[in-house]
Design a protein around this motif. Structure first.
Motif, PDB file in Angstrom:
ATOM      1  N   GLU A   1     219.690  80.415  72.289  1.00 13.15           N
ATOM      2  CA  GLU A   1     219.650  81.707  71.604  1.00 13.15           C
ATOM      3  C   GLU A   1     218.993  81.622  70.234  1.00 13.15           C
ATOM      4  OE1 GLU A   1     222.760  85.184  70.022  1.00 13.15           O
ATOM      5  OE2 GLU A   1     223.495  83.399  71.076  1.00 13.15           O
ATOM      6  N   GLY A   2     219.227  80.531  69.505  1.00 12.91           N
ATOM      7  CA  GLY A   2     218.756  80.541  68.121  1.00 12.91           C
ATOM      8  C   GLY A   2     218.155  79.272  67.575  1.00 12.91           C
ATOM      9  N   TYR A   3     218.000  78.217  68.412  1.00  9.63           N
ATOM     10  CA  TYR A   3     217.510  76.945  67.882  1.00  9.63           C
ATOM     11  C   TYR A   3     216.356  76.380  68.713  1.00  9.63           C
ATOM     12  CZ  TYR A   3     221.672  76.981  64.932  1.00  9.63           C
ATOM     13  OH  TYR A   3     222.641  77.321  64.010  1.00  9.63           O
ATOM     14  N   MET A   4     215.558  77.257  69.271  1.00 10.09           N
ATOM     15  CA  MET A   4     214.302  76.913  69.940  1.00 10.09           C
ATOM     16  C   MET A   4     214.461  76.171  71.261  1.00 10.09           C
ATOM     17  SD  MET A   4     211.612  75.996  66.903  1.00 10.09           S
ATOM     18  CE  MET A   4     210.284  76.056  68.090  1.00 10.09           C
ATOM     19  N   ARG A   5     215.674  76.022  71.780  1.00  3.69           N
ATOM     20  CA  ARG A   5     215.825  75.454  73.116  1.00  3.69           C
ATOM     21  C   ARG A   5     215.369  76.502  74.131  1.00  3.69           C
ATOM     22  NH1 ARG A   5     218.404  70.838  74.727  1.00  3.69           N
ATOM     23  NH2 ARG A   5     219.054  70.712  76.910  1.00  3.69           N
ATOM     24  N   VAL A   6     214.742  76.066  75.202  1.00  2.20           N
ATOM     25  CA  VAL A   6     214.155  76.983  76.178  1.00  2.20           C
ATOM     26  C   VAL A   6     214.988  76.982  77.458  1.00  2.20           C
ATOM     27  CG1 VAL A   6     212.134  77.492  77.596  1.00  2.20           C
ATOM     28  CG2 VAL A   6     211.841  76.641  75.266  1.00  2.20           C
ATOM     29  N   ALA A   7     215.381  78.180  77.916  1.00  2.35           N
ATOM     30  CA  ALA A   7     216.068  78.316  79.204  1.00  2.35           C
ATOM     31  C   ALA A   7     215.007  78.388  80.295  1.00  2.35           C
ATOM     32  CB  ALA A   7     216.943  79.567  79.206  1.00  2.35           C
ATOM     33  N   PHE A   8     214.940  77.369  81.139  1.00  4.64           N
ATOM     34  CA  PHE A   8     213.911  77.311  82.169  1.00  4.64           C
ATOM     35  C   PHE A   8     214.277  78.141  83.394  1.00  4.64           C
ATOM     36  CE2 PHE A   8     213.391  73.001  80.136  1.00  4.64           C
ATOM     37  CZ  PHE A   8     212.239  73.340  79.440  1.00  4.64           C
ATOM     38  N   SER A   9     215.461  77.927  83.912  1.00  7.45           N
ATOM     39  CA  SER A   9     215.916  78.639  85.107  1.00  7.45           C
ATOM     40  C   SER A   9     217.410  78.392  85.249  1.00  7.45           C
ATOM     41  CB  SER A   9     215.152  78.155  86.355  1.00  7.45           C
ATOM     42  OG  SER A   9     215.329  76.758  86.527  1.00  7.45           O
ATOM     43  N   GLY A  10     217.964  78.799  86.379  1.00 10.62           N
ATOM     44  CA  GLY A  10     219.390  78.600  86.583  1.00 10.62           C
ATOM     45  C   GLY A  10     219.746  78.686  88.047  1.00 10.62           C
TER      46      GLY A  10
ATOM     47  N   GLU B   1     226.227  80.612  86.402  1.00  8.02           N
ATOM     48  CA  GLU B   1     227.286  80.208  85.481  1.00  8.02           C
ATOM     49  C   GLU B   1     226.733  79.433  84.294  1.00  8.02           C
ATOM     50  OE1 GLU B   1     230.291  78.121  87.574  1.00  8.02           O
ATOM     51  OE2 GLU B   1     230.796  79.803  88.893  1.00  8.02           O
ATOM     52  N   TYR B   2     225.532  78.880  84.432  1.00  9.50           N
ATOM     53  CA  TYR B   2     224.875  78.183  83.336  1.00  9.50           C
ATOM     54  C   TYR B   2     223.377  78.196  83.590  1.00  9.50           C
ATOM     55  CZ  TYR B   2     225.050  74.349  86.743  1.00  9.50           C
ATOM     56  OH  TYR B   2     224.940  73.588  87.873  1.00  9.50           O
ATOM     57  N   VAL B   3     222.617  77.704  82.642  1.00 11.89           N
ATOM     58  CA  VAL B   3     221.167  77.654  82.781  1.00 11.89           C
ATOM     59  C   VAL B   3     220.696  76.213  82.693  1.00 11.89           C
ATOM     60  CG1 VAL B   3     220.796  79.947  81.818  1.00 11.89           C
ATOM     61  CG2 VAL B   3     220.771  77.957  80.303  1.00 11.89           C
ATOM     62  N   TRP B   4     219.533  75.939  83.252  1.00 12.79           N
ATOM     63  CA  TRP B   4     218.867  74.661  83.046  1.00 12.79           C
ATOM     64  C   TRP B   4     217.916  74.851  81.882  1.00 12.79           C
ATOM     65  CZ3 TRP B   4     218.355  75.396  88.831  1.00 12.79           C
ATOM     66  CH2 TRP B   4     219.415  74.752  89.492  1.00 12.79           C
ATOM     67  N   SER B   5     218.126  74.104  80.847  1.00 15.51           N
ATOM     68  CA  SER B   5     217.342  74.307  79.639  1.00 15.51           C
ATOM     69  C   SER B   5     216.863  72.980  79.083  1.00 15.51           C
ATOM     70  CB  SER B   5     218.168  75.045  78.578  1.00 15.51           C
ATOM     71  OG  SER B   5     219.179  74.199  78.054  1.00 15.51           O
ATOM     72  N   GLY B   6     216.015  73.053  78.087  1.00 15.71           N
ATOM     73  CA  GLY B   6     215.530  71.850  77.432  1.00 15.71           C
ATOM     74  C   GLY B   6     214.736  72.200  76.193  1.00 15.71           C
ATOM     75  N   ALA B   7     214.480  71.198  75.379  1.00 19.03           N
ATOM     76  CA  ALA B   7     213.644  71.415  74.201  1.00 19.03           C
ATOM     77  C   ALA B   7     212.193  71.560  74.649  1.00 19.03           C
ATOM     78  CB  ALA B   7     213.781  70.236  73.231  1.00 19.03           C
TER      79      ALA B   7
ATOM     80  N   LEU C   1     217.640  66.515  67.327  1.00 19.73           N
ATOM     81  CA  LEU C   1     217.747  65.338  68.177  1.00 19.73           C
ATOM     82  C   LEU C   1     217.171  65.594  69.567  1.00 19.73           C
ATOM     83  CD1 LEU C   1     221.346  64.184  67.189  1.00 19.73           C
ATOM     84  CD2 LEU C   1     219.237  62.919  66.735  1.00 19.73           C
ATOM     85  N   SER C   2     217.527  66.723  70.162  1.00 20.84           N
ATOM     86  CA  SER C   2     217.064  66.998  71.522  1.00 20.84           C
ATOM     87  C   SER C   2     215.573  67.301  71.557  1.00 20.84           C
ATOM     88  CB  SER C   2     217.856  68.162  72.133  1.00 20.84           C
ATOM     89  OG  SER C   2     217.684  69.351  71.380  1.00 20.84           O
ATOM     90  N   MET C   3     215.007  67.780  70.448  1.00 21.11           N
ATOM     91  CA  MET C   3     213.577  68.047  70.407  1.00 21.11           C
ATOM     92  C   MET C   3     212.779  66.764  70.620  1.00 21.11           C
ATOM     93  SD  MET C   3     211.259  70.400  70.087  1.00 21.11           S
ATOM     94  CE  MET C   3     212.178  71.796  69.408  1.00 21.11           C
ATOM     95  N   ARG C   4     213.329  65.639  70.168  1.00 23.38           N
ATOM     96  CA  ARG C   4     212.586  64.384  70.253  1.00 23.38           C
ATOM     97  C   ARG C   4     213.113  63.439  71.327  1.00 23.38           C
ATOM     98  NH1 ARG C   4     211.159  61.416  64.943  1.00 23.38           N
ATOM     99  NH2 ARG C   4     209.297  60.988  66.190  1.00 23.38           N
ATOM    100  N   LEU C   5     214.401  63.520  71.660  1.00 23.22           N
ATOM    101  CA  LEU C   5     215.024  62.477  72.474  1.00 23.22           C
ATOM    102  C   LEU C   5     215.330  62.883  73.906  1.00 23.22           C
ATOM    103  CD1 LEU C   5     217.492  60.943  69.855  1.00 23.22           C
ATOM    104  CD2 LEU C   5     215.217  60.148  70.491  1.00 23.22           C
ATOM    105  N   LEU C   6     215.044  64.113  74.293  1.00 26.19           N
ATOM    106  CA  LEU C   6     215.274  64.548  75.676  1.00 26.19           C
ATOM    107  C   LEU C   6     216.742  64.444  76.040  1.00 26.19           C
ATOM    108  CD1 LEU C   6     213.692  65.544  78.193  1.00 26.19           C
ATOM    109  CD2 LEU C   6     213.610  63.187  78.965  1.00 26.19           C
ATOM    110  N   MET C   7     217.560  65.291  75.437  1.00 27.81           N
ATOM    111  CA  MET C   7     219.000  65.270  75.651  1.00 27.81           C
ATOM    112  C   MET C   7     219.430  66.432  76.536  1.00 27.81           C
ATOM    113  SD  MET C   7     219.994  64.404  71.710  1.00 27.81           S
ATOM    114  CE  MET C   7     221.712  64.845  71.914  1.00 27.81           C
ATOM    115  N   ASP C   8     220.302  66.152  77.485  1.00 27.39           N
ATOM    116  CA  ASP C   8     220.834  67.166  78.392  1.00 27.39           C
ATOM    117  C   ASP C   8     222.325  67.375  78.135  1.00 27.39           C
ATOM    118  OD1 ASP C   8     218.424  67.594  79.794  1.00 27.39           O
ATOM    119  OD2 ASP C   8     218.770  65.780  80.970  1.00 27.39           O
ATOM    120  N   PHE C   9     222.781  68.598  78.379  1.00 31.08           N
ATOM    121  CA  PHE C   9     224.196  68.898  78.211  1.00 31.08           C
ATOM    122  C   PHE C   9     224.948  68.636  79.513  1.00 31.08           C
ATOM    123  CE2 PHE C   9     222.402  71.133  74.647  1.00 31.08           C
ATOM    124  CZ  PHE C   9     223.381  71.061  73.671  1.00 31.08           C
TER     125      PHE C   9
END
Length: 425
Positions: A240-249, A254-260, A216-224
Protein backbone atom coordinates in the motif's frame (compact mmCIF):
# COMPACT_ATOMS: atom_id res chain seq x y z
CA UNK A 1 -11.65 9.57 -21.26
CA UNK A 2 -11.99 7.97 -24.69
CA UNK A 3 -13.65 11.13 -26.00
CA UNK A 4 -10.47 13.14 -25.33
CA UNK A 5 -7.60 10.63 -25.40
CA UNK A 6 -7.09 8.10 -28.19
CA UNK A 7 -7.94 4.79 -26.52
CA UNK A 8 -7.27 1.19 -27.54
CA UNK A 9 -9.38 -1.06 -25.28
CA UNK A 10 -9.30 -4.81 -24.70
CA UNK A 11 -11.80 -6.81 -22.71
CA UNK A 12 -10.70 -10.32 -21.77
CA UNK A 13 -13.90 -11.42 -20.06
CA UNK A 14 -14.38 -15.18 -20.02
CA UNK A 15 -16.94 -16.90 -22.24
CA UNK A 16 -18.98 -17.94 -19.21
CA UNK A 17 -19.25 -14.37 -17.96
CA UNK A 18 -19.96 -13.06 -21.46
CA UNK A 19 -23.06 -15.27 -21.58
CA UNK A 20 -24.67 -12.98 -18.98
CA UNK A 21 -24.99 -10.13 -21.52
CA UNK A 22 -22.19 -8.18 -19.87
CA UNK A 23 -21.07 -4.92 -21.50
CA UNK A 24 -18.87 -4.05 -23.29
CA UNK A 25 -18.56 -7.24 -25.31
CA UNK A 26 -15.46 -9.35 -24.78
CA UNK A 27 -12.64 -9.62 -27.30
CA UNK A 28 -12.85 -13.40 -27.48
CA UNK A 29 -10.27 -13.80 -30.22
CA UNK A 30 -7.68 -11.78 -28.30
CA UNK A 31 -8.34 -13.75 -25.14
CA UNK A 32 -7.99 -17.10 -26.93
CA UNK A 33 -4.75 -16.00 -28.58
CA UNK A 34 -3.16 -14.88 -25.30
CA UNK A 35 -4.22 -18.01 -23.40
CA UNK A 36 -3.58 -20.67 -26.04
CA UNK A 37 -1.16 -23.28 -24.61
CA UNK A 38 -0.10 -20.68 -22.04
CA UNK A 39 0.45 -23.32 -19.36
CA UNK A 40 3.09 -25.02 -21.51
CA UNK A 41 5.01 -21.85 -22.35
CA UNK A 42 8.00 -20.30 -20.62
CA UNK A 43 7.89 -16.72 -19.39
CA UNK A 44 10.05 -15.63 -22.35
CA UNK A 45 7.69 -17.23 -24.89
CA UNK A 46 4.67 -15.59 -23.27
CA UNK A 47 6.35 -12.21 -23.60
CA UNK A 48 7.01 -12.97 -27.27
CA UNK A 49 3.30 -13.67 -27.70
CA UNK A 50 2.40 -10.31 -26.14
CA UNK A 51 4.78 -8.55 -28.52
CA UNK A 52 3.24 -10.37 -31.47
CA UNK A 53 -0.15 -9.10 -30.37
CA UNK A 54 1.04 -5.50 -30.05
CA UNK A 55 2.63 -5.59 -33.50
CA UNK A 56 -0.64 -6.77 -35.04
CA UNK A 57 -2.79 -4.32 -33.06
CA UNK A 58 -0.66 -1.25 -33.77
CA UNK A 59 -0.61 -2.11 -37.48
CA UNK A 60 -4.37 -2.69 -37.62
CA UNK A 61 -5.14 0.51 -35.70
CA UNK A 62 -2.83 2.51 -37.94
CA UNK A 63 -4.63 1.30 -41.06
CA UNK A 64 -8.05 1.92 -39.52
CA UNK A 65 -7.17 5.48 -38.47
CA UNK A 66 -6.12 6.32 -42.03
CA UNK A 67 -9.71 5.74 -43.14
CA UNK A 68 -11.05 8.45 -40.78
CA UNK A 69 -11.54 12.08 -41.90
CA UNK A 70 -8.80 14.45 -40.79
CA UNK A 71 -9.63 16.09 -37.47
CA UNK A 72 -8.84 19.48 -35.93
CA UNK A 73 -7.17 18.15 -32.77
CA UNK A 74 -6.09 15.01 -30.99
CA UNK A 75 -9.22 15.20 -28.83
CA UNK A 76 -11.39 15.33 -31.95
CA UNK A 77 -9.54 12.34 -33.37
CA UNK A 78 -10.04 10.45 -30.10
CA UNK A 79 -13.77 11.13 -30.23
CA UNK A 80 -13.98 10.02 -33.86
CA UNK A 81 -12.03 6.87 -33.02
CA UNK A 82 -14.37 6.10 -30.15
CA UNK A 83 -17.34 6.32 -32.52
CA UNK A 84 -15.50 4.10 -34.98
CA UNK A 85 -14.79 1.54 -32.28
CA UNK A 86 -18.44 1.43 -31.19
CA UNK A 87 -19.49 0.72 -34.75
CA UNK A 88 -16.73 -1.77 -35.54
CA UNK A 89 -15.98 -3.36 -32.17
CA UNK A 90 -16.83 -6.89 -33.31
CA UNK A 91 -14.73 -6.78 -36.49
CA UNK A 92 -11.68 -4.59 -35.81
CA UNK A 93 -9.58 -7.19 -34.01
CA UNK A 94 -10.83 -10.07 -36.13
CA UNK A 95 -8.50 -9.00 -38.96
CA UNK A 96 -5.32 -9.19 -36.91
CA UNK A 97 -2.47 -11.04 -38.60
CA UNK A 98 -0.04 -12.47 -36.09
CA UNK A 99 3.42 -13.37 -37.34
CA UNK A 100 5.12 -16.68 -36.76
CA UNK A 101 7.27 -16.58 -33.65
CA UNK A 102 10.76 -15.18 -34.11
CA UNK A 103 13.50 -14.08 -31.73
CA UNK A 104 12.40 -11.80 -28.87
CA UNK A 105 14.74 -8.95 -29.77
CA UNK A 106 13.51 -8.91 -33.39
CA UNK A 107 9.92 -8.84 -32.13
CA UNK A 108 10.75 -6.10 -29.64
CA UNK A 109 12.31 -3.92 -32.33
CA UNK A 110 9.40 -4.48 -34.71
CA UNK A 111 6.83 -3.79 -32.00
CA UNK A 112 8.52 -0.50 -31.13
CA UNK A 113 8.64 0.48 -34.82
CA UNK A 114 4.96 -0.35 -35.32
CA UNK A 115 4.01 1.63 -32.21
CA UNK A 116 5.97 4.68 -33.38
CA UNK A 117 4.39 4.47 -36.85
CA UNK A 118 0.93 4.35 -35.32
CA UNK A 119 1.65 7.38 -33.10
CA UNK A 120 3.02 9.29 -36.10
CA UNK A 121 -0.14 8.44 -38.03
CA UNK A 122 -2.22 9.91 -35.22
CA UNK A 123 -0.27 13.18 -35.51
CA UNK A 124 -0.73 13.18 -39.30
CA UNK A 125 -4.50 12.86 -38.91
CA UNK A 126 -4.96 16.17 -37.06
CA UNK A 127 -4.62 19.73 -38.33
CA UNK A 128 -3.52 21.49 -35.15
CA UNK A 129 -0.07 20.69 -33.74
CA UNK A 130 -0.32 18.87 -30.43
CA UNK A 131 1.19 19.69 -27.07
CA UNK A 132 4.89 18.63 -27.11
CA UNK A 133 4.37 16.17 -24.23
CA UNK A 134 0.81 14.82 -24.49
CA UNK A 135 -0.62 11.49 -23.46
CA UNK A 136 -1.31 10.43 -27.02
CA UNK A 137 -2.72 6.98 -26.45
CA UNK A 138 -4.16 4.89 -23.65
CA UNK A 139 -4.13 1.11 -24.09
CA UNK A 140 -5.80 -0.99 -21.41
CA UNK A 141 -6.83 -4.56 -20.66
CA UNK A 142 -10.10 -4.92 -18.77
CA UNK A 143 -10.87 -8.09 -16.77
CA UNK A 144 -7.34 -9.34 -17.43
CA UNK A 145 -6.96 -11.45 -14.30
CA UNK A 146 -6.84 -14.54 -16.51
CA UNK A 147 -3.34 -13.47 -17.60
CA UNK A 148 -1.82 -13.56 -14.12
CA UNK A 149 -3.68 -16.37 -12.36
CA UNK A 150 -1.05 -18.63 -10.88
CA UNK A 151 1.86 -16.85 -12.61
CA UNK A 152 4.31 -14.10 -11.68
CA UNK A 153 5.88 -13.36 -15.07
CA UNK A 154 5.42 -10.07 -16.91
CA UNK A 155 1.83 -9.27 -17.94
CA UNK A 156 1.22 -7.59 -21.34
CA UNK A 157 1.16 -4.00 -20.09
CA UNK A 158 4.52 -4.36 -18.35
CA UNK A 159 5.97 -5.79 -21.56
CA UNK A 160 4.55 -2.75 -23.36
CA UNK A 161 5.99 -0.43 -20.70
CA UNK A 162 9.45 -1.93 -21.16
CA UNK A 163 9.07 -1.69 -24.92
CA UNK A 164 8.27 2.03 -24.83
CA UNK A 165 10.32 3.18 -21.84
CA UNK A 166 13.44 1.06 -21.70
CA UNK A 167 12.71 -0.96 -18.54
CA UNK A 168 11.89 2.14 -16.50
CA UNK A 169 8.74 2.63 -14.42
CA UNK A 170 6.60 5.59 -15.60
CA UNK A 171 7.08 7.16 -12.16
CA UNK A 172 10.76 7.73 -12.94
CA UNK A 173 10.52 7.98 -16.71
CA UNK A 174 8.11 10.92 -16.74
CA UNK A 175 10.11 12.86 -14.14
CA UNK A 176 13.33 12.37 -16.08
CA UNK A 177 11.89 13.03 -19.53
CA UNK A 178 9.60 15.94 -18.75
CA UNK A 179 10.78 17.40 -15.44
CA UNK A 180 13.03 20.40 -15.06
CA UNK A 181 16.65 20.28 -13.97
CA UNK A 182 15.70 20.42 -10.29
CA UNK A 183 13.22 17.53 -10.67
CA UNK A 184 15.76 15.38 -12.52
CA UNK A 185 18.47 16.00 -9.94
CA UNK A 186 16.14 14.90 -7.12
CA UNK A 187 14.96 11.58 -8.56
CA UNK A 188 16.96 9.46 -6.12
CA UNK A 189 15.90 11.58 -3.14
CA UNK A 190 12.31 11.21 -4.33
CA UNK A 191 12.77 7.43 -4.63
CA UNK A 192 14.15 7.22 -1.09
CA UNK A 193 11.14 9.14 0.22
CA UNK A 194 8.76 6.85 -1.69
CA UNK A 195 10.55 3.80 -0.29
CA UNK A 196 10.68 4.93 3.34
CA UNK A 197 7.80 7.46 3.53
CA UNK A 198 10.10 9.95 5.23
CA UNK A 199 10.44 13.30 3.52
CA UNK A 200 12.75 16.22 4.33
CA UNK A 201 14.48 14.28 7.10
CA UNK A 202 18.00 14.36 8.40
CA UNK A 203 20.50 11.58 7.76
CA UNK A 204 20.12 10.36 11.36
CA UNK A 205 16.34 9.95 11.20
CA UNK A 206 15.10 6.56 12.38
CA UNK A 207 13.19 4.35 9.97
CA UNK A 208 10.12 2.49 11.20
CA UNK A 209 9.80 -1.28 10.76
CA UNK A 210 7.93 -0.98 7.47
CA UNK A 211 10.59 1.28 5.97
CA UNK A 212 13.38 -1.05 7.09
CA UNK A 213 11.59 -4.03 5.57
CA UNK A 214 11.03 -2.11 2.34
CA UNK A 215 14.73 -1.27 2.05
CA UNK A 216 15.88 -4.80 2.88
CA UNK A 217 13.42 -6.53 0.56
CA UNK A 218 14.23 -4.13 -2.28
CA UNK A 219 17.75 -5.56 -2.39
CA UNK A 220 17.61 -9.00 -0.78
CA UNK A 221 14.52 -10.68 -2.28
CA UNK A 222 12.57 -11.32 0.91
CA UNK A 223 9.23 -13.14 1.04
CA UNK A 224 6.61 -13.06 3.77
CA UNK A 225 5.27 -16.14 5.52
CA UNK A 226 1.73 -15.95 4.15
CA UNK A 227 0.55 -18.70 6.51
CA UNK A 228 0.43 -16.08 9.26
CA UNK A 229 -2.21 -13.37 9.33
CA UNK A 230 0.20 -10.80 10.79
CA UNK A 231 2.58 -11.42 7.89
CA UNK A 232 -0.22 -11.03 5.36
CA UNK A 233 -1.24 -7.71 6.93
CA UNK A 234 2.37 -6.49 6.96
CA UNK A 235 2.79 -7.45 3.30
CA UNK A 236 -0.37 -5.53 2.43
CA UNK A 237 0.95 -2.45 4.26
CA UNK A 238 4.16 -2.52 2.24
CA UNK A 239 2.22 -2.92 -0.99
CA UNK A 240 0.00 0.00 0.00
CA UNK A 241 2.67 2.53 0.87
CA UNK A 242 6.26 1.28 0.56
CA UNK A 243 6.65 0.46 -3.14
CA UNK A 244 6.10 -3.30 -2.83
CA UNK A 245 4.22 -4.60 -5.88
CA UNK A 246 1.22 -6.95 -5.69
CA UNK A 247 1.70 -9.29 -8.64
CA UNK A 248 -1.30 -11.60 -8.33
CA UNK A 249 -3.11 -13.79 -5.84
CA UNK A 250 -4.80 -17.16 -5.37
CA UNK A 251 -8.46 -17.63 -6.14
CA UNK A 252 -9.49 -17.42 -2.47
CA UNK A 253 -7.98 -13.88 -2.29
CA UNK A 254 -6.92 -14.27 1.33
CA UNK A 255 -3.49 -12.84 0.46
CA UNK A 256 -1.48 -11.63 -2.51
CA UNK A 257 1.79 -12.70 -4.09
CA UNK A 258 3.97 -9.65 -3.96
CA UNK A 259 7.57 -8.56 -4.18
CA UNK A 260 9.88 -5.60 -4.44
CA UNK A 261 10.08 -4.19 -7.98
CA UNK A 262 13.24 -5.04 -9.90
CA UNK A 263 13.99 -1.48 -10.94
CA UNK A 264 17.37 0.27 -10.96
CA UNK A 265 16.25 3.54 -9.36
CA UNK A 266 14.50 2.13 -6.23
CA UNK A 267 17.34 -0.38 -5.83
CA UNK A 268 19.90 2.44 -5.92
CA UNK A 269 17.79 4.38 -3.43
CA UNK A 270 17.75 1.35 -1.11
CA UNK A 271 21.54 1.01 -1.41
CA UNK A 272 22.02 4.66 -0.47
CA UNK A 273 19.69 4.19 2.49
CA UNK A 274 21.59 1.12 3.68
CA UNK A 275 24.80 3.15 3.50
CA UNK A 276 23.62 4.85 6.71
CA UNK A 277 23.18 1.55 8.56
CA UNK A 278 26.49 1.13 10.35
CA UNK A 279 27.80 -0.17 13.66
CA UNK A 280 26.01 -2.66 15.90
CA UNK A 281 22.68 -1.68 14.37
CA UNK A 282 23.86 -2.36 10.83
CA UNK A 283 22.27 -4.26 7.96
CA UNK A 284 22.84 -7.75 9.39
CA UNK A 285 21.40 -6.72 12.76
CA UNK A 286 18.28 -5.24 11.21
CA UNK A 287 17.77 -8.31 9.02
CA UNK A 288 18.17 -10.60 12.04
CA UNK A 289 15.57 -8.63 13.97
CA UNK A 290 13.00 -8.96 11.19
CA UNK A 291 13.73 -12.66 10.72
CA UNK A 292 13.09 -13.23 14.42
CA UNK A 293 9.74 -11.44 14.17
CA UNK A 294 8.30 -14.49 12.44
CA UNK A 295 6.84 -12.46 9.56
CA UNK A 296 9.51 -13.34 7.00
CA UNK A 297 9.64 -16.73 5.31
CA UNK A 298 12.77 -18.41 6.67
CA UNK A 299 12.51 -21.71 4.79
CA UNK A 300 15.42 -20.65 2.57
CA UNK A 301 17.25 -18.49 5.08
CA UNK A 302 20.60 -19.94 3.98
CA UNK A 303 20.12 -18.45 0.53
CA UNK A 304 18.95 -15.18 2.11
CA UNK A 305 22.11 -14.92 4.21
CA UNK A 306 24.19 -15.66 1.12
CA UNK A 307 22.48 -12.83 -0.74
CA UNK A 308 23.17 -10.55 2.23
CA UNK A 309 26.89 -11.45 2.20
CA UNK A 310 27.12 -10.80 -1.53
CA UNK A 311 25.35 -7.44 -1.27
CA UNK A 312 27.48 -6.29 1.67
CA UNK A 313 30.70 -7.33 -0.10
CA UNK A 314 29.58 -5.51 -3.25
CA UNK A 315 28.77 -2.32 -1.32
CA UNK A 316 32.17 -2.38 0.41
CA UNK A 317 33.87 -2.96 -2.95
CA UNK A 318 32.08 0.02 -4.47
CA UNK A 319 33.12 2.30 -1.63
CA UNK A 320 36.70 1.03 -1.67
CA UNK A 321 37.03 1.45 -5.43
CA UNK A 322 35.85 5.05 -5.45
CA UNK A 323 37.19 6.21 -2.10
CA UNK A 324 40.71 5.23 -3.17
CA UNK A 325 40.55 7.86 -5.91
CA UNK A 326 41.74 11.39 -5.22
CA UNK A 327 39.69 13.44 -4.95
CA UNK A 328 36.91 10.99 -4.05
CA UNK A 329 34.25 11.34 -6.76
CA UNK A 330 30.51 11.19 -6.21
CA UNK A 331 29.45 7.65 -7.03
CA UNK A 332 26.40 5.43 -7.27
CA UNK A 333 26.22 1.80 -6.21
CA UNK A 334 24.97 0.97 -9.70
CA UNK A 335 28.32 2.13 -11.16
CA UNK A 336 29.96 -1.27 -10.67
CA UNK A 337 33.49 -2.18 -9.55
CA UNK A 338 36.42 -4.35 -10.71
CA UNK A 339 35.97 -8.08 -10.11
CA UNK A 340 39.24 -8.32 -8.17
CA UNK A 341 38.10 -5.78 -5.58
CA UNK A 342 34.74 -7.54 -5.20
CA UNK A 343 36.38 -10.94 -4.64
CA UNK A 344 38.73 -9.40 -2.08
CA UNK A 345 35.82 -7.93 -0.11
CA UNK A 346 33.85 -11.17 -0.36
CA UNK A 347 36.57 -13.71 0.52
CA UNK A 348 39.23 -11.60 2.21
CA UNK A 349 42.73 -10.92 0.94
CA UNK A 350 44.03 -14.48 1.37
CA UNK A 351 41.00 -16.12 -0.20
CA UNK A 352 40.95 -13.68 -3.12
CA UNK A 353 44.64 -14.33 -3.88
CA UNK A 354 43.97 -18.08 -4.01
CA UNK A 355 40.92 -17.68 -6.27
CA UNK A 356 42.54 -15.17 -8.60
CA UNK A 357 45.58 -17.41 -8.92
CA UNK A 358 43.57 -20.50 -9.90
CA UNK A 359 43.76 -21.94 -13.41
CA UNK A 360 41.21 -23.96 -15.42
CA UNK A 361 41.45 -27.75 -15.13
CA UNK A 362 40.39 -28.33 -18.74
CA UNK A 363 42.89 -25.99 -20.50
CA UNK A 364 46.55 -26.90 -20.48
CA UNK A 365 48.67 -23.88 -19.66
CA UNK A 366 45.57 -21.71 -19.29
CA UNK A 367 45.71 -18.21 -17.85
CA UNK A 368 44.95 -17.52 -14.21
CA UNK A 369 41.54 -16.14 -13.35
CA UNK A 370 43.18 -12.81 -12.52
CA UNK A 371 44.69 -12.57 -16.01
CA UNK A 372 41.64 -13.83 -17.86
CA UNK A 373 39.31 -11.41 -16.03
CA UNK A 374 41.71 -8.50 -15.62
CA UNK A 375 39.18 -6.06 -17.09
CA UNK A 376 36.03 -7.69 -15.69
CA UNK A 377 33.58 -5.68 -13.60
CA UNK A 378 30.80 -6.68 -11.24
CA UNK A 379 27.57 -4.71 -11.13
CA UNK A 380 24.41 -5.60 -9.21
CA UNK A 381 22.35 -3.56 -6.79
CA UNK A 382 19.68 -6.12 -5.92
CA UNK A 383 18.47 -9.68 -6.38
CA UNK A 384 15.57 -11.04 -8.42
CA UNK A 385 14.19 -14.54 -8.69
CA UNK A 386 14.16 -16.89 -11.68
CA UNK A 387 10.88 -18.79 -11.68
CA UNK A 388 11.53 -21.17 -14.57
CA UNK A 389 14.09 -22.11 -17.22
CA UNK A 390 13.73 -18.71 -18.91
CA UNK A 391 16.09 -17.53 -16.16
CA UNK A 392 19.01 -18.86 -18.20
CA UNK A 393 17.89 -17.29 -21.49
CA UNK A 394 19.53 -14.39 -23.34
CA UNK A 395 16.39 -12.31 -22.83
CA UNK A 396 16.47 -12.77 -19.06
CA UNK A 397 20.19 -12.00 -18.95
CA UNK A 398 19.69 -8.80 -20.94
CA UNK A 399 16.90 -7.59 -18.65
CA UNK A 400 18.96 -8.43 -15.56
CA UNK A 401 21.97 -6.57 -16.99
CA UNK A 402 19.88 -3.48 -17.77
CA UNK A 403 18.44 -3.44 -14.25
CA UNK A 404 21.62 -4.29 -12.34
CA UNK A 405 19.96 -7.42 -10.99
CA UNK A 406 21.65 -10.56 -9.70
CA UNK A 407 19.71 -13.81 -10.05
CA UNK A 408 18.51 -16.18 -7.35
CA UNK A 409 17.75 -19.53 -9.01
CA UNK A 410 14.42 -21.18 -8.28
CA UNK A 411 14.77 -23.19 -5.07
CA UNK A 412 13.14 -26.31 -6.47
CA UNK A 413 15.72 -26.45 -9.27
CA UNK A 414 18.82 -26.53 -7.10
CA UNK A 415 21.63 -28.68 -8.38
CA UNK A 416 24.89 -29.79 -6.85
CA UNK A 417 27.86 -27.83 -8.12
CA UNK A 418 31.46 -28.21 -7.06
CA UNK A 419 34.00 -25.41 -7.26
CA UNK A 420 37.69 -26.07 -6.96
CA UNK A 421 40.22 -23.33 -6.23
CA UNK A 422 43.87 -23.46 -5.29
CA UNK A 423 44.10 -23.85 -1.52
CA UNK A 424 40.31 -23.67 -1.05
CA UNK A 425 37.61 -26.31 -0.65
Amino acid sequence: MASRVFTIPFNLRSTAEAANLAFPPADTGIREFLLQDVGKMSSANRQCRYLELFIAVFTEVEEAVKTLPKQMSIADLASAWRDYMEANWDTLYSHLKVESRVHFFALQSKAKDSMERMLQTLDNCVQKPSNPHPVKTVLYFDEAHCLVEGRTDLPPLQVLQELSQGLVNPRWYTRHQHGGAAVKSEILRFAREMLTRLGNRGENSTLDDNAQLAVLSMRLLMDFDTRKEAARLKEAELAEGYMRVAFSGPEHREYVWSGAPSEPIPAEAAALEMDNWTGVDGVASKLSTHLQSGLIDTEHRGELVTRLLLVLAYDRAIRRHYENKSPTPAFLYSSGCPLEIFLTELFGQKGAIAILGSKPDNVKGGATLKTAFANAWVRFTHFGGAGDDSGVSSLFAWIAFARGRAIQCAFERKKNYQYRHSGLT
